[in-house]
Design a protein around this motif. Structure first.
Motif, PDB file in Angstrom:
ATOM      1  N   GLN A 171      -0.054   1.031   8.276  1.00  0.00           N
ATOM      2  CA  GLN A 171      -0.656   1.877   9.312  1.00  0.00           C
ATOM      3  C   GLN A 171       0.220   1.911  10.551  1.00  0.00           C
ATOM      4  N   VAL A 172       0.207   3.049  11.244  1.00  0.00           N
ATOM      5  CA  VAL A 172       0.825   3.160  12.559  1.00  0.00           C
ATOM      6  C   VAL A 172      -0.295   2.902  13.559  1.00  0.00           C
ATOM      7  N   CYS A 173      -0.078   1.914  14.416  1.00  0.00           N
ATOM      8  CA  CYS A 173      -1.122   1.445  15.332  1.00  0.00           C
ATOM      9  C   CYS A 173      -0.557   1.446  16.753  1.00  0.00           C
ATOM     10  N   TRP A 174      -1.384   1.755  17.721  1.00  0.00           N
ATOM     11  CA  TRP A 174      -0.936   1.652  19.105  1.00  0.00           C
ATOM     12  C   TRP A 174      -2.132   1.574  20.028  1.00  0.00           C
ATOM     13  N   GLY A 175      -1.826   1.233  21.273  1.00  0.00           N
ATOM     14  CA  GLY A 175      -2.849   1.200  22.311  1.00  0.00           C
ATOM     15  C   GLY A 175      -3.072  -0.197  22.853  1.00  0.00           C
ATOM     16  N   SER A 176      -3.920  -0.232  23.875  1.00  0.00           N
ATOM     17  CA  SER A 176      -4.294  -1.500  24.484  1.00  0.00           C
ATOM     18  C   SER A 176      -5.798  -1.460  24.743  1.00  0.00           C
ATOM     19  N   PRO A 177      -6.588  -2.014  23.837  1.00  0.00           N
ATOM     20  CA  PRO A 177      -6.179  -2.796  22.674  1.00  0.00           C
ATOM     21  C   PRO A 177      -5.655  -1.906  21.541  1.00  0.00           C
ATOM     22  N   CYS A 178      -4.761  -2.488  20.754  1.00  0.00           N
ATOM     23  CA  CYS A 178      -4.130  -1.775  19.643  1.00  0.00           C
ATOM     24  C   CYS A 178      -5.158  -1.443  18.562  1.00  0.00           C
ATOM     25  N   ARG A 179      -5.047  -0.208  18.019  1.00  0.00           N
ATOM     26  CA  ARG A 179      -5.934   0.244  16.942  1.00  0.00           C
ATOM     27  C   ARG A 179      -5.110   1.035  15.927  1.00  0.00           C
ATOM     28  N   PRO A 180      -5.475   0.976  14.645  1.00  0.00           N
ATOM     29  CA  PRO A 180      -4.802   1.824  13.643  1.00  0.00           C
ATOM     30  C   PRO A 180      -5.094   3.292  13.931  1.00  0.00           C
ATOM     31  N   LYS A 181      -4.047   4.138  13.812  1.00  0.00           N
ATOM     32  CA  LYS A 181      -4.210   5.561  14.122  1.00  0.00           C
ATOM     33  C   LYS A 181      -3.947   6.466  12.923  1.00  0.00           C
ATOM     34  N   THR A 182      -2.922   6.130  12.122  1.00  0.00           N
ATOM     35  CA  THR A 182      -2.548   6.999  11.004  1.00  0.00           C
ATOM     36  C   THR A 182      -1.763   6.194   9.972  1.00  0.00           C
ATOM     37  N   ALA A 183      -1.669   6.724   8.767  1.00  0.00           N
ATOM     38  CA  ALA A 183      -0.897   6.047   7.722  1.00  0.00           C
ATOM     39  C   ALA A 183       0.599   6.185   7.997  1.00  0.00           C
ATOM     40  N   ARG A 184       1.348   5.147   7.679  1.00  0.00           N
ATOM     41  CA  ARG A 184       2.813   5.213   7.737  1.00  0.00           C
ATOM     42  C   ARG A 184       3.287   5.689   6.376  1.00  0.00           C
ATOM     43  N   LEU A 185       3.966   6.800   6.357  1.00  0.00           N
ATOM     44  CA  LEU A 185       4.406   7.386   5.098  1.00  0.00           C
ATOM     45  C   LEU A 185       5.722   6.754   4.648  1.00  0.00           C
ATOM     46  N   LYS A 186       5.793   6.468   3.369  1.00  0.00           N
ATOM     47  CA  LYS A 186       7.024   5.930   2.792  1.00  0.00           C
ATOM     48  C   LYS A 186       7.942   7.105   2.448  1.00  0.00           C
ATOM     49  N   LEU A 187       9.179   7.021   2.945  1.00  0.00           N
ATOM     50  CA  LEU A 187      10.145   8.085   2.659  1.00  0.00           C
ATOM     51  C   LEU A 187      10.679   7.945   1.255  1.00  0.00           C
ATOM     52  N   ASP A 188      10.884   9.059   0.616  1.00  0.00           N
ATOM     53  CA  ASP A 188      11.502   9.086  -0.711  1.00  0.00           C
ATOM     54  C   ASP A 188      13.001   9.244  -0.515  1.00  0.00           C
ATOM     55  N   PRO A 189      13.804   8.216  -0.836  1.00  0.00           N
ATOM     56  CA  PRO A 189      15.238   8.290  -0.589  1.00  0.00           C
ATOM     57  C   PRO A 189      15.915   9.453  -1.288  1.00  0.00           C
ATOM     58  N   SER A 190      15.348   9.954  -2.375  1.00  0.00           N
ATOM     59  CA  SER A 190      15.979  11.052  -3.106  1.00  0.00           C
ATOM     60  C   SER A 190      15.855  12.383  -2.371  1.00  0.00           C
ATOM     61  N   THR A 191      14.966  12.456  -1.371  1.00  0.00           N
ATOM     62  CA  THR A 191      14.762  13.715  -0.654  1.00  0.00           C
ATOM     63  C   THR A 191      15.443  13.739   0.706  1.00  0.00           C
TER      64      THR A 191
END
Length: 193
Positions: A171-191
């Motif tokens: 997850q991508v998280c930010w803030g104070s206090p920190c909270r999850p905001k969105t999924a972190r996408l895994k890059l496909d090296p072939s693309t």
């Protein structure tokens, strides 16, 4: 200035129970070595900084990069996995264990703090808890990570966040206090170009 009475009496503070993990002379020797050797080593001499940390009991993996201005309170309570990076002016306040996984980044000016105090204790008693940062996580610039926190694998903690609770993997998280905001996408090296 008010005349309210303080809730704490710092004359009663006692941390005689606290175990730093090494004798006092050893702790002072480490602080001296860190104060002199770390800042004086040019940035490319990362291998020397890793060797010093290992000499003083830290578990440092292969390919780890540590900047000369990073600070370790008690290196024998620190584990850093393979190919992880510790940025400029990062503080690992390791009153308790700090575990950093493989391929992690802890960016400049971040503060990993394993100690706090009991707010309900009139003597302001010390409390410690370990910090774990799992594989592939990135703690961006100027973050605070508090005692007892676990940051999940491949999580991103956004710049200047304050992390007081566990953050989930991927997850991508930010803030104070920190909270999850969105999924972190895994890059496909072939693309990638």
């Amino acid at each position: 200035m008010t005349n309210d009475q303080p809730f704490v009496d710092l004359r009663k503070y006692d941390q005689s129970w606290f175990d730093r993990g090494r004798p006092s002379w050893y702790v002072l020797l480490w602080w001296f070595v860190q104060a002199i050797a770390f800042p004086l080593t040019p940035q490319p001499l990362n291998i020397l900084r890793c060797a010093l940390l290992r000499l003083f009991g830290a578990h440092i993996g292969k390919g780890v990069l540590i900047r000369p201005t990073a600070r370790f309170t008690y290196p024998w309570k620190v584990t850093i996995g393979n190919y992880s990076w510790i940025g400029d002016n990062v503080v690992l306040y390791s009153l308790d264990q700090i575990h950093i996984g493989e391929h992690c980044v802890v960016s400049q000016k971040s503060y990993l703090c394993t100690g706090t105090h009991d707010l309900q204790d009139p003597a302001f008693g010390l409390k410690t808890a370990s910090i774990t940062i799992e594989n592939g996580a990135w703690v961006a610039a100027d973050c605070f990570v508090g005692p007892g926190v676990q940051i999940g694998a491949n999580a991103v903690i956004g710049a200047r966040s304050s992390v007081f609770t566990n953050m989930p993997s991927g997850q991508v998280c930010w803030g104070s206090p920190c909270r999850p905001k969105t999924a972190r996408l895994k890059l496909d090296p072939s693309t990638t170009p």
